[in-house]
Write an enzyme that holds these catalytic residues in place. Structure first.
Site, mmCIF file in Angstrom:
data_model
loop_
_atom_site.group_PDB
_atom_site.id
_atom_site.type_symbol
_atom_site.label_atom_id
_atom_site.label_comp_id
_atom_site.label_asym_id
_atom_site.label_seq_id
_atom_site.Cartn_x
_atom_site.Cartn_y
_atom_site.Cartn_z
ATOM 1 N N TYR A 111 -13.107 26.443 6.404
ATOM 2 C CA TYR A 111 -14.294 26.767 5.624
ATOM 3 C C TYR A 111 -13.916 27.759 4.537
ATOM 4 O O TYR A 111 -13.282 28.779 4.807
ATOM 5 C CB TYR A 111 -15.393 27.346 6.521
ATOM 6 C CG TYR A 111 -15.958 26.327 7.485
ATOM 7 C CD1 TYR A 111 -16.766 25.301 7.036
ATOM 8 C CD2 TYR A 111 -15.647 26.383 8.842
ATOM 9 C CE1 TYR A 111 -17.276 24.350 7.913
ATOM 10 C CE2 TYR A 111 -16.144 25.445 9.729
ATOM 11 C CZ TYR A 111 -16.957 24.431 9.257
ATOM 12 O OH TYR A 111 -17.456 23.484 10.122
ATOM 13 N N GLU A 164 -15.328 12.408 11.617
ATOM 14 C CA GLU A 164 -14.628 11.196 12.056
ATOM 15 C C GLU A 164 -15.522 10.277 12.871
ATOM 16 O O GLU A 164 -16.391 10.735 13.613
ATOM 17 C CB GLU A 164 -13.436 11.562 12.941
ATOM 18 C CG GLU A 164 -12.362 12.370 12.268
ATOM 19 C CD GLU A 164 -11.184 12.661 13.191
ATOM 20 O OE1 GLU A 164 -10.254 13.339 12.733
ATOM 21 O OE2 GLU A 164 -11.196 12.202 14.354
ATOM 22 N N GLN A 206 -26.026 26.636 18.105
ATOM 23 C CA GLN A 206 -26.100 25.195 18.326
ATOM 24 C C GLN A 206 -26.515 24.835 19.754
ATOM 25 O O GLN A 206 -26.578 23.663 20.108
ATOM 26 C CB GLN A 206 -24.740 24.563 18.008
ATOM 27 C CG GLN A 206 -24.333 24.723 16.554
ATOM 28 C CD GLN A 206 -22.928 24.223 16.266
ATOM 29 O OE1 GLN A 206 -22.266 23.617 17.107
ATOM 30 N NE2 GLN A 206 -22.449 24.478 15.059
ATOM 31 N N HIS A 213 -20.530 24.290 19.098
ATOM 32 C CA HIS A 213 -19.743 23.118 19.493
ATOM 33 C C HIS A 213 -19.925 22.736 20.966
ATOM 34 O O HIS A 213 -18.967 22.675 21.736
ATOM 35 C CB HIS A 213 -18.265 23.324 19.181
ATOM 36 C CG HIS A 213 -17.975 23.517 17.727
ATOM 37 N ND1 HIS A 213 -16.700 23.530 17.225
ATOM 38 C CD2 HIS A 213 -18.793 23.699 16.657
ATOM 39 C CE1 HIS A 213 -16.742 23.721 15.911
ATOM 40 N NE2 HIS A 213 -18.014 23.830 15.548
ATOM 41 N N TYR A 235 -6.821 12.395 20.097
ATOM 42 C CA TYR A 235 -7.413 12.187 18.782
ATOM 43 C C TYR A 235 -7.130 13.330 17.802
ATOM 44 O O TYR A 235 -7.725 13.388 16.735
ATOM 45 C CB TYR A 235 -8.902 11.852 18.943
ATOM 46 C CG TYR A 235 -9.015 10.462 19.512
ATOM 47 C CD1 TYR A 235 -9.113 9.351 18.692
ATOM 48 C CD2 TYR A 235 -8.880 10.241 20.881
ATOM 49 C CE1 TYR A 235 -9.108 8.069 19.206
ATOM 50 C CE2 TYR A 235 -8.873 8.962 21.411
ATOM 51 C CZ TYR A 235 -8.991 7.877 20.563
ATOM 52 O OH TYR A 235 -8.969 6.607 21.076
#
Length: 374
Positions: free
Chosen positions: A268, A247, A90, A153, A257
């Protein structure tokens, strides 16, 4: 004759059911009622788009290239001066935004996965001045700490508030998700810094010795959407859940949060995360969430005059389903959701100066699409 008629009727009903089913993805209606025009193609995994004052577009490509695309779709050669990035998983060259004072400074801000010592890496943010065919006078203003050996991430969305301060979304890097709950690091956090990377005096953890002063909010997973609500001035974000539990939040100063203690997702392949709870005292609830996951990336509020029926709506890209998601809002609540099939992974969503929405598709032959309602 009657039997044949019944067979034909059954076949027609089955065909109708198949057509109806094909327009639903995981229980949500997906429509194609958009006017879609391809502006450009041939980009390699483009990640973000920003409009220059003259209508041209700055586009990042994950391998570490920054390009300019004109209104006719002509793609420039890569601009010189871009720092080295970790192009893996990523990671890569990620978000890009203009300085609020761009007309004066010619400055752009961009985020990327920065190589660090011993094979580790982390999200970094830099600013530089945009010249004819290059960027110059580069300065790194934020480096996520600690560095992690991971290709996941990075978060990386950037959003300037009306006060000139910059919000940076920083993912928890996957393997270090528990650190999203501690304040001595930048993992799984929303960061707030000045245009030069300094810490604003009113950040919520400035006076705490056990916390990093640049933190704004914490308990996040992987935030790939961030935008300032043009009516309220508040920061809105969205983040990937694991298997389900994406979210939308309105991060407030100092609030928790919840990730990975509370989540609407699961492991997963199935199985609960932690205690498998969705609520806990002292932790904020999202204003909206998706189960199953749509894999959201990019978000834009619509406040242009061109399409009055879209005024006040929030648009989110879906990587998983290749859709554009329209959310109708009232105050800080989502009233309804509509999905439009794009047929390609949607990485970024921006409102253009002409009042259309512009999408980036995440693929080796990445495209810029201009969309509006039919």
């Amino acid at each position: 004759m009657i039997k044949l008629r019944h067979l034909l009727l059954a076949a027609l009903l089955a065909l109708f059911s198949l057509v109806v089913y094909s327009n639903y993805v995981e229980g949500k209606p997906a429509q194609s009622a958009l006017d879609v025009k391809r502006i450009a193609h041939g980009l390699q995994q483009p990640w973000a788009l920003a409009f220059l004052p003259d209508g041209r577009m700055l586009v990042t490509e994950k391998p570490g290239r920054l390009r300019i695309v004109d209104a006719a779709g002509k793609i420039s050669a890569p601009l010189a001066g871009v720092p080295s990035v970790v192009f893996k998983g990523q990671g890569g060259l990620l978000d890009v935004v203009l300085d609020p004072q761009f007309a004066k400074t010619r400055r752009i801000y961009f985020s990327y996965s920065e190589p660090r010592a011993d094979g580790a890496n982390g999200t970094a943010v830099a600013h530089a001045e945009l010249a004819q065919d290059r960027i110059e006078n580069l300065k790194v203003i934020f480096r996520q700490q600690p560095a992690i050996k991971s290709d996941k991430h990075f978060g990386s969305r950037l959003a300037f508030a009306a006060d000139g301060n910059l919000f940076v979304t920083a993912g928890e890097r996957g393997s270090a998700m528990q650190q999203a709950q501690t304040l001595d690091n930048d993992l799984g956090k929303v960061i707030r810094v000045t245009r030069e990377g300094d810490v604003p005096a009113d950040n919520p953890f400035v006076i705490r010795k056990d916390a990093r002063p640049e933190l704004w909010s914490y308990g996040h997973r992987n935030l790939q959407g961030a935008a300032i609500n043009p009516w309220s001035g508040k920061l809105w974000t969205h983040e990937h859940g694991p298997q389900g539990g994406d979210e939308i939040n309105i991060p407030q100063a100092g609030r928790n949060y919840g990730w990975p203690i509370i989540t609407y997702g699961e492991q997963y392949g199935g199985g609960k995360i932690g205690e498998g709870i969705t609520k806990k005292e002292g932790m904020e609830q999202p204003i909206y969430y998706w189960v199953p996951s749509i894999a959201p990336s990019g978000m834009a509020f619509y406040n242009a005059a061109r399409f009055p029926q879209w005024q006040g709506n929030l648009f989110v890209g879906s990587l998983k389903f290749g859709q554009l998601v329209r959310l109708q809002l009232k105050d800080d609540k989502v009233l309804s959701e509509q999905r439009f099939d794009i047929g390609r992974r949607v990485r970024d969503v921006r409102q253009g100066p002409d009042g259309y929405l512009y999408l980036l598709t995440d693929e080796s032959d990445g495209q810029i699409l201009r969309v509006g309602p039919r």
